[in-house]
Design a protein around this motif. Structure first.
Motif, short mmCIF file in Angstrom:
data_model
loop_
_atom_site.label_atom_id
_atom_site.label_comp_id
_atom_site.label_asym_id
_atom_site.label_seq_id
_atom_site.Cartn_x
_atom_site.Cartn_y
_atom_site.Cartn_z
N CYS A 44 0.73 -1.10 0.01
CA CYS A 44 0.09 -0.06 -0.30
C CYS A 44 0.96 1.39 -0.06
O CYS A 44 0.47 2.23 -0.79
CB CYS A 44 -0.85 -0.03 1.30
N ALA A 45 1.96 1.30 0.80
CA ALA A 45 2.95 2.42 0.96
C ALA A 45 3.55 2.63 -0.47
O ALA A 45 3.43 3.90 -1.00
CB ALA A 45 3.80 2.00 1.98
N ALA A 48 0.78 3.85 -2.83
CA ALA A 48 0.37 5.31 -2.34
C ALA A 48 1.46 6.32 -2.81
O ALA A 48 0.87 7.50 -3.43
CB ALA A 48 0.19 5.37 -0.96
N THR A 49 2.59 6.02 -2.65
CA THR A 49 3.68 7.16 -3.02
C THR A 49 3.45 7.18 -4.70
O THR A 49 3.82 8.19 -5.08
CB THR A 49 4.93 6.46 -2.82
N MET A 51 0.87 6.81 -6.60
CA MET A 51 -0.44 7.62 -7.16
C MET A 51 0.19 9.22 -6.72
O MET A 51 -0.36 10.17 -7.59
CB MET A 51 -1.58 7.19 -6.07
N ILE A 52 0.67 9.69 -5.48
CA ILE A 52 0.93 10.94 -5.03
C ILE A 52 1.87 11.47 -6.06
O ILE A 52 1.56 12.57 -6.59
CB ILE A 52 1.27 11.00 -3.62
N GLY A 100 -4.18 7.82 -3.81
CA GLY A 100 -2.92 7.88 -2.74
C GLY A 100 -3.48 8.13 -1.43
O GLY A 100 -2.86 7.56 -0.66
N VAL A 101 -4.59 8.91 -1.29
CA VAL A 101 -4.92 9.25 0.09
C VAL A 101 -5.19 8.00 0.52
O VAL A 101 -5.13 7.57 1.81
CB VAL A 101 -5.88 10.50 0.33
N LEU A 103 -5.10 4.77 0.00
CA LEU A 103 -4.05 3.82 0.24
C LEU A 103 -2.95 4.27 1.25
O LEU A 103 -2.40 3.67 2.03
CB LEU A 103 -2.91 3.53 -1.00
N SER A 104 -2.94 5.59 1.62
CA SER A 104 -1.86 6.04 2.56
C SER A 104 -2.71 5.71 4.04
O SER A 104 -1.92 5.49 5.04
CB SER A 104 -1.69 7.80 2.65
N LEU A 112 0.45 9.13 5.96
CA LEU A 112 -0.54 10.00 5.43
C LEU A 112 -0.20 11.17 5.35
O LEU A 112 -0.04 12.12 4.38
CB LEU A 112 -1.85 9.74 6.03
N SER A 115 2.58 12.10 2.95
CA SER A 115 2.18 11.66 1.54
C SER A 115 1.53 13.07 1.12
O SER A 115 1.91 13.79 0.04
CB SER A 115 1.15 10.75 1.33
#
Length: 311
Positions: A44-45, A48-49, A51-52, A100-101, A103-104, A112, A115
């Motif tokens: 997930c990390a 998430a990274t 996506m951001i 991204g949020v 997943l964070s 979060l 991120s």
């Protein structure tokens, strides 16, 4: 939809493996062990990274279109060459942030927050009236801080009870600044015309090859100094890896002089066999020195401290 996917730069996601040193350092410096790792949170990390970072890439490509047309290769980007809709780009930007949020949130509260800081730095870097990418030196420092944020994100995958040491954070940040300054240097050399370079990137109006190379040296010195402080403080054996780290920095500078080098496209660096071999050797050296105690180094540093006190 290919052109909209392309501006999110999924081929750049490999850069987000920069969170892994944060994971490794957290295991080294905290009471957690590898058996404690949560694979779900780690996956997930990473995404998430991604996506951001992709959200930042989307606004970067859209807002840079008027300038990218002056770059020898970036002039072929979809936003420059094709008729893309602003409404779709904004929708893509918002969607990437949302994923991204979410997943964070599955990772950790501090992850979060970091991120969101990464997202905010992308906003400052690209959007007027801030647009830090147009300010010489600050452009490099504001972009490379993302390197430090990625390390923190990797750290928070493992623990939320502490922060990484300031020496490794600054060292990692300055290592990123070195990479960015060297990239600027390689781009400036490739364009070969100061006027055209200034049209492509406004900060180039006040840069020269000399100042870019000098700034890269400055960042590398700060980075290696801070890394040295960290290594001596937490495990003296790691000090033996520093010559290899110096060699890595030097080889990277040498690469920047090559025509159309991978230094301009860090996402392609994994294809540089000699560079990857050197990175592999450094990783192996760190692994060996993690498990091997060299008592003569401890005695040497203890004797040095005694002499300092006597003086």
């Amino acid at each position: 939809m290919k052109k909209y996917i392309k501006i999110a730069r999924p081929d750049h996601w490999i850069k987000n493996f920069f969170i892994m040193p944060g994971v490794a350092i957290a295991f080294l410096l905290t009471e957690h062990s590898l058996k404690d790792i949560n694979i779900f949170k780690l996956i997930c990390a990473f995404f998430a990274t991604c996506m951001i970072a992709s959200a930042n890439y989307v606004i970067n490509e859209w807002l840079d279109a008027p300038f990218d047309k002056f770059h020898p290769t970036k002039k072929n980007r979809p936003v420059v060459t094709e008729n893309m809709k602003f409404s779709v780009v904004i929708a893509e930007y918002i969607a990437l942030i949302a994923v991204g949020v979410i997943l964070s949130l599955l990772v950790d509260k501090l992850f979060l927050i970091t991120s969101l800081v990464l997202l905010f730095m992308g906003f400052l870097y690209n959007v007027k009236p801030f647009r830090t990418k147009d300010i010489p030196y600050f452009d490099v420092l504001s972009e490379s801080v993302n390197n430090m944020l990625r390390l923190m994100m990797g750290w928070f995958v493992v623990t939320d009870s502490s922060l990484p040491p300031s020496s490794i954070l600054i060292g990692y940040w300055m290592a990123g600044a070195f990479l960015m300054a060297t990239k600027r240097f390689a781009e400036y050399r490739m364009i070969g015309n100061p006027e055209v370079a200034g049209l492509y990137r406004r900060s180039f109006k006040l840069y020269t090859e000399k100042t870019l190379l000098a700034s890269a040296l400055f960042y590398s010195l700060i980075s290696t100094f801070c890394l040295g402080v960290f290594l001596i403080k937490y495990r003296i054996e790691y000090l033996l890896c520093m010559p290899l780290v110096f060699l890595l920095f030097s080889y990277y500078v040498a690469m920047s002089f090559d025509p159309d080098s991978a230094v301009q496209r860090p996402e392609k660096l994994f294809k540089e066999k000699k560079l990857m071999l050197l990175v592999f050797v450094i990783i192996i050296a760190f692994m060996i020195l993690t498990s091997v105690d060299l008592n003569f180094l401890h005695r040497l540093t203890s004797n040095s401290l005694v002499w300092v006190r006597l003086d």
